[in-house]
Design an enzyme around this catalytic site. Sequence first.
Site, PDB file in Angstrom:
ATOM      1  N   HIS A 202       0.828  -1.211   0.000  1.00 41.54           N
ATOM      2  CA  HIS A 202       0.000   0.000   0.000  1.00 41.54           C
ATOM      3  C   HIS A 202       0.858   1.256   0.000  1.00 41.54           C
ATOM      4  O   HIS A 202       0.562   2.234  -0.696  1.00 41.54           O
ATOM      5  CB  HIS A 202      -0.911  -0.002   1.237  1.00 41.54           C
ATOM      6  N   ARG A 340     -12.153  -3.188 -14.510  1.00 39.23           N
ATOM      7  CA  ARG A 340     -11.896  -4.510 -13.928  1.00 39.23           C
ATOM      8  C   ARG A 340     -13.056  -4.863 -13.019  1.00 39.23           C
ATOM      9  O   ARG A 340     -13.404  -4.093 -12.125  1.00 39.23           O
ATOM     10  CB  ARG A 340     -10.591  -4.508 -13.137  1.00 39.23           C
ATOM     11  N   GLU A 428      -2.706 -12.684 -14.783  1.00 34.79           N
ATOM     12  CA  GLU A 428      -2.014 -12.586 -13.502  1.00 34.79           C
ATOM     13  C   GLU A 428      -1.487 -13.933 -13.042  1.00 34.79           C
ATOM     14  O   GLU A 428      -0.623 -14.001 -12.164  1.00 34.79           O
ATOM     15  CB  GLU A 428      -2.976 -12.065 -12.425  1.00 34.79           C
ATOM     16  N   CYS A 499      -1.183  -3.245 -16.736  1.00 38.04           N
ATOM     17  CA  CYS A 499      -1.819  -2.305 -15.807  1.00 38.04           C
ATOM     18  C   CYS A 499      -1.295  -2.471 -14.391  1.00 38.04           C
ATOM     19  O   CYS A 499      -1.783  -1.833 -13.469  1.00 38.04           O
ATOM     20  CB  CYS A 499      -3.335  -2.450 -15.822  1.00 38.04           C
TER      21      CYS A 499
END
Length: 567
Positions: A202, A340, A428, A499
């Site tokens: 984060h 998404r 992914e 992305c």
Amino acid sequence: MTGPTTTGSAATAPDRQVYTGTPVVPGTVYAPVVRPGPRPGPGPQFDPEMPESDRAAEQERFIAAADVVADRLSARAAAAGGVAAEVLAADAAMARDRGWRREVSKRIGTGSAATTAVDAATGVFEAMFTKVGGMMAERITDLRDVRDRVVAQLRGEPEPGVPVPDVPSVLCADDLAPADTAGLDPALVVGLATSLGGPTSHTAIIARQLGIPSVVAVSGLDDLPAGTMVLLDAAAGRIETDPVPEVAAAAAAQWRRAAAGAAAWSGPGRTADGHRVEVLANVADGSAAVAAAATPAAGVGLFRTELCFLGRTTEPSVAEQAEVYAAVFEPFADRKVVVRTLDAGSDKPLAFTGHTAEANPALGVRGLRIAFDDNGILDRQLDAIALAAGRTGSRPWVMAPMIATPAEAAWFAERVRVRDLVPGVMIEVPAAALLADRILAHVDFVSLGTNDLAQYTMAADRLSADLAPLNDPWQPAVLALVAATARAGAAAGKPVGVCGEAAADPLLACVLAGLGVTSLSCAAGAVGAVGAGLARVSFEQCAAAAEVALAAADPAQGRAAAMALLG
């Protein structure tokens, strides 16, 4: 990670220290070190049992303090926008979490003071998160931050956090809570280095949104005292203490000139010889979309829809979702928007999905897999996207996260096409990259999420500071999967984007373009730097840089070789 080393070159005097870590946001700055203020200290070693007559009032005092903290975090989320808003909203939800509050209240009910109960209850949840492992591990930093804020409120102490420095400074810390990172002023905190965290933590993601040069997983950083003058070369993951002032100032000035060039870039995304590479923005809500629309971004390459769901105990209605989505579509009415679908599970559990705790949630029911048990959640989200598209005159591209097989891609694409939307999927999972040609037979585009792709390829928790070097997107194995996906896209004549956070690195962006990636989506603050970086080099240079990065033995070698070719 490597620890500090001493240097004695012509440019540095003997005994000057060099610390190295994992690059996150490129940039070169010369400034003094500043450190966060102390968190609330521990309570008394022996906490006498509270009389039963006082316990109800103590319960109320705790609830009031937790509500104040939650409200503050919610207010900051509303003001922040983008990923910072998403993370702060999750922290506010943590301060309101019923399970945590019940654990605190239970301890107060047996005679503990509120501060002691908060600390003990937090310890219970820390142990739980540690046992679960995976992406839940990062929530420990967030949970401790909520604990410290509630304890400070209970004691009547100032809210803990990062001090506002008097002069532009480099902030050094073990790690930063999202509430602290989101509140940083890039004019005063001009650089960031942490001992913990990884390139997709984060702290890293918010720092990238703010455009603050950053390095994470720096070993030995705790020994670097406040006030030390440092040269932070974040692109190289390097911190040098007490450098020669003239040399350091010149390096920082050179970076500022490059940054000014990035700020002046106006698009479109292409190399110096005209090879087109779309440069897009990542957004999480309407306010972030408005900000991104003011940049030269060609559109939105990743609209994270989780913000609509975070903190909810019940699923938002189709109308509620449509309102959120329309706020993103409107600023980009004439440009591309890639949505998404709900990427929940793992570190973003949702109460209304009904899923129980998993032994390894990063490898569990997350992303599209939630819809296999209850496709109504997905269908209602797609209905809301279609409703917002009709309302705004848009035709968004819609992609699903955590696709692993061609059959899953086909199942999702059918649901998207029936609503007259453009179907795609996230790559992914290594299996999806290896079968990208078969997946592309069912969808119109794919987008590589390099954060999770690196984690799964390298079998390394992306939030582990100890494993941060393995999660470096420059890992040759990760780049090999990107290259394989790009080749499949070229053969099918379909777009292949990136992305993940890798797209925000201007140097790596050139390598990705050389691998055949057709679009790059990054934080709005990185759009100019990525576009300007592409504009300075030819596609031939990008292809050569991609070749040496693929052939490198490790990320550092690949980064250095690419930098030598691209300048």
